[in-house]
Design an enzyme around this catalytic site. Sequence first.
Site, mmCIF file in Angstrom:
data_model
loop_
_atom_site.group_PDB
_atom_site.id
_atom_site.type_symbol
_atom_site.label_atom_id
_atom_site.label_comp_id
_atom_site.label_asym_id
_atom_site.label_seq_id
_atom_site.Cartn_x
_atom_site.Cartn_y
_atom_site.Cartn_z
ATOM 1 N N TYR A 47 -9.041 -9.096 -0.454
ATOM 2 C CA TYR A 47 -9.204 -7.653 -0.685
ATOM 3 C C TYR A 47 -8.715 -6.879 0.532
ATOM 4 O O TYR A 47 -7.694 -6.254 0.499
ATOM 5 C CB TYR A 47 -10.664 -7.333 -1.010
ATOM 6 C CG TYR A 47 -10.877 -5.891 -1.408
ATOM 7 C CD1 TYR A 47 -10.547 -5.462 -2.685
ATOM 8 C CD2 TYR A 47 -11.380 -4.962 -0.504
ATOM 9 C CE1 TYR A 47 -10.721 -4.130 -3.051
ATOM 10 C CE2 TYR A 47 -11.559 -3.637 -0.862
ATOM 11 C CZ TYR A 47 -11.229 -3.225 -2.128
ATOM 12 O OH TYR A 47 -11.396 -1.916 -2.485
ATOM 13 N N ASP B 119 -8.505 2.731 -17.390
ATOM 14 C CA ASP B 119 -8.822 2.767 -15.963
ATOM 15 C C ASP B 119 -8.489 4.148 -15.413
ATOM 16 O O ASP B 119 -7.324 4.534 -15.329
ATOM 17 C CB ASP B 119 -8.025 1.690 -15.222
ATOM 18 C CG ASP B 119 -8.490 1.486 -13.786
ATOM 19 O OD1 ASP B 119 -9.242 2.339 -13.273
ATOM 20 O OD2 ASP B 119 -8.118 0.469 -13.180
ATOM 21 N N SER C 133 -7.588 -4.252 -7.518
ATOM 22 C CA SER C 133 -7.663 -2.914 -6.939
ATOM 23 C C SER C 133 -6.870 -2.889 -5.634
ATOM 24 O O SER C 133 -5.668 -3.134 -5.637
ATOM 25 C CB SER C 133 -9.128 -2.516 -6.743
ATOM 26 O OG SER C 133 -9.253 -1.136 -6.569
ATOM 27 N N HIS D 178 -11.659 -0.138 -14.848
ATOM 28 C CA HIS D 178 -11.441 -0.796 -13.564
ATOM 29 C C HIS D 178 -12.222 -2.097 -13.436
ATOM 30 O O HIS D 178 -12.020 -2.841 -12.481
ATOM 31 C CB HIS D 178 -11.808 0.159 -12.431
ATOM 32 C CG HIS D 178 -11.136 -0.137 -11.139
ATOM 33 N ND1 HIS D 178 -9.764 -0.140 -10.985
ATOM 34 C CD2 HIS D 178 -11.634 -0.473 -9.919
ATOM 35 C CE1 HIS D 178 -9.452 -0.446 -9.738
ATOM 36 N NE2 HIS D 178 -10.569 -0.664 -9.067
#
Length: 735
Positions: free
Chosen positions: A502, A665, A582, A700
């Site tokens: 991430y 999303d 993301s 999402h």
Amino acid sequence: MPAAEDAEGAAHVSAERHATGLTTAIAQPTAPAAAPQLAMPRIATPAYPPTRRLPLVERAFGQDVADPYRWLEQSPASSPEVAQWVAGQNAASAAYLAQLPGRDALAARIRSLFDYERISLPRRAGKSYFYLRNPGLSNQSELYVRAGLDGEERVLLDPNGWSKDGTVALDAWVPSPQGRTLAYTVQVAGSDWRTIRLIDVRSGRLLDETLAWANDTTIAWVGEEGFLYSRFPEPAKGAEHLAPVYGKAVWYHRVGTPQAADLLVYATPDHPEQGHKAAVSADGRWAVITSEVGTLPVRAIHLLDLRSGKPGQWAQASIADGFDNDWKFVDGIGDRLWFVSNMGAPRYRLLELDLSGAPAWKVVVPEREQQLAGANAVGDRFILSYLNGGSSVAVVTDLKGKPSRAITLNDIGSASGFGGRPGQEETFYQFASFNRAPTIYRMDLRTGETTPFAQPRMSFNPDDYLVEQRFYPSKDGTKVPMYIVRKRSLVGRAVPTLLYGYGGFDIAMTPTFSPVRMAWLEAGGAFALANIRGGGEFGRAWHDAGRLDKKQNSFDDFIAAGEYLIAQGIAAKGSLAVQGGSNGGLLVAAVVNQRPDLFAAANPDVGVLDMLRFDRFTAGRLWTGDYGRPENEADWQVLRRYSPYHNIADGTDYPAILVTTGDSDDRVVPAHSFKYAAALQAAKIGDRPHLLRVESRAGHGAGKPLDKTIASGADTLAFLAYWTGLKTGAAVTAP
């Protein structure tokens, strides 16, 4: 982007620095990874649907930038052309994914791994306990209420009947202090917009009022009569899922009245870019307004004296005006309020604000080597949660900060919870790891005794899997931690490996349990989670080292993780897959552009992929603290260098790529994935497939029904397994 689902759950007390299995072995440079030798016939890459190209070239800061797929920024719900294009992409990817060997076996095993009773952390209000329960395979969990710790339980809310396809979900839920009324938020098709409803707990009767246009809101009860919540102005019709959002304010709602009667409590109309949330101290004396201008951990704090007048007329006071530091409200009693803050302490400390006279601050618990992730005031104690290597540590102190005991969990994993209120004698927390589903514990604060409240019964033996943490060197020599999970029987063998990352927004990636990931491990693959710079694992400096003009450090760290896994004989050469969602989707797509030779397959999920226009949609403007502002030349130059959509390298063989997103999303709008997939398919980057899978009525990530989670998980794992050579054709027999 930042949210509970980007960290796989709520905030965790996590293990991020060192643990059993620590090693500082240096990875040696490796040769580019070769494609795996697939043991099955090659599945032909499908013909991609035709994609219209615009002759659109714009000049910015001395450079010409083409954007031929800008028309794909329209929503499929409002553009028939985009909807038809998405349908064609889904048809092509579905036909390909259906041919993958082992796909159905994976789906069956993922479903089996989900088939265990799951209970959430209980929340106590008055004499009642509230918690979510899923018997195993329900699309959505039900909300239960229990009369007393050992009393009778009953279903209070069952969202499984709210829609035929399971895409209308129960999101947040907060009982009033005595548990008479419960406010809850409803999420539709994965959207970030929420509707607030209320239910009378004793009778189970739904109340009439419906509060619309809440988004990223807290619910803070003011006694039993009403609560504070945050909402945006109603957006223009048709712009709900694309337009930037401004003007988030705090409102007071009185139970039994329509939303039109709500009172505006706190707003900054001269600064509509600011967003505000409310919390209320346990004794009902103070409302604490936390203001934000983006996703950076810097906030302003104001107080409302709830005893100073009627709602809407409460006296206000500022205690932290500037957006210079982070402030996390803990709780308060009388004239004392407690905050966790990084003011003067990069790794955070616990502060007390005394309002009995002139406002005065004092340190209750000073900064220590480990990062203070959060604190709770329960009974007559503080429970402080620290990030401490591979074990979760919670320290219990009195209200003066004197330690009384430490709660140490010796296994590598994540502990979270520790909720409650001053005066209560108990708290609940959960522990989970990559190989252990969450177990809920109850702690008696009077005796320190901890007992299980809910223990999952799993269809595998957690001890069959080795969880370790190692440190590896990045490009500049920085030591980066990484978790590695695999079957003990495979230690010493190089196997197909899935690397996840991430690296953004001050969010710490901690050990969590995933039935989808467990299916990969059961099939004989390894899983690795790299805690790269940009995350929140080591405080402000670690975050700062992976944002703005230092964002390349995140990519270098992730690439170095892949090289280390191969050099150490953990990942088989040519069998390394990468995945991230993301900001992690940006990460995956960026490193694939920079090192396509290193990876066999990639899955950028709901990614931020057009870095020159991300701030023009919904919440994108809030991310400039991590990414920079595209209208500023210095920031634009950095963004242009790594923007995935703009840096696909023609003439280079790319790994197999499955781009995934949801059509609803409205956090990272699907246009990012649409444009990136179109650019991949148009480029000359080899003959491996570059597919787009668009989930219908999904956003999402949060609120996705179990059926969709299983289907998308099986498709993605089957794709990655095929291209890494992981054999998943036979279902695993449960013990």
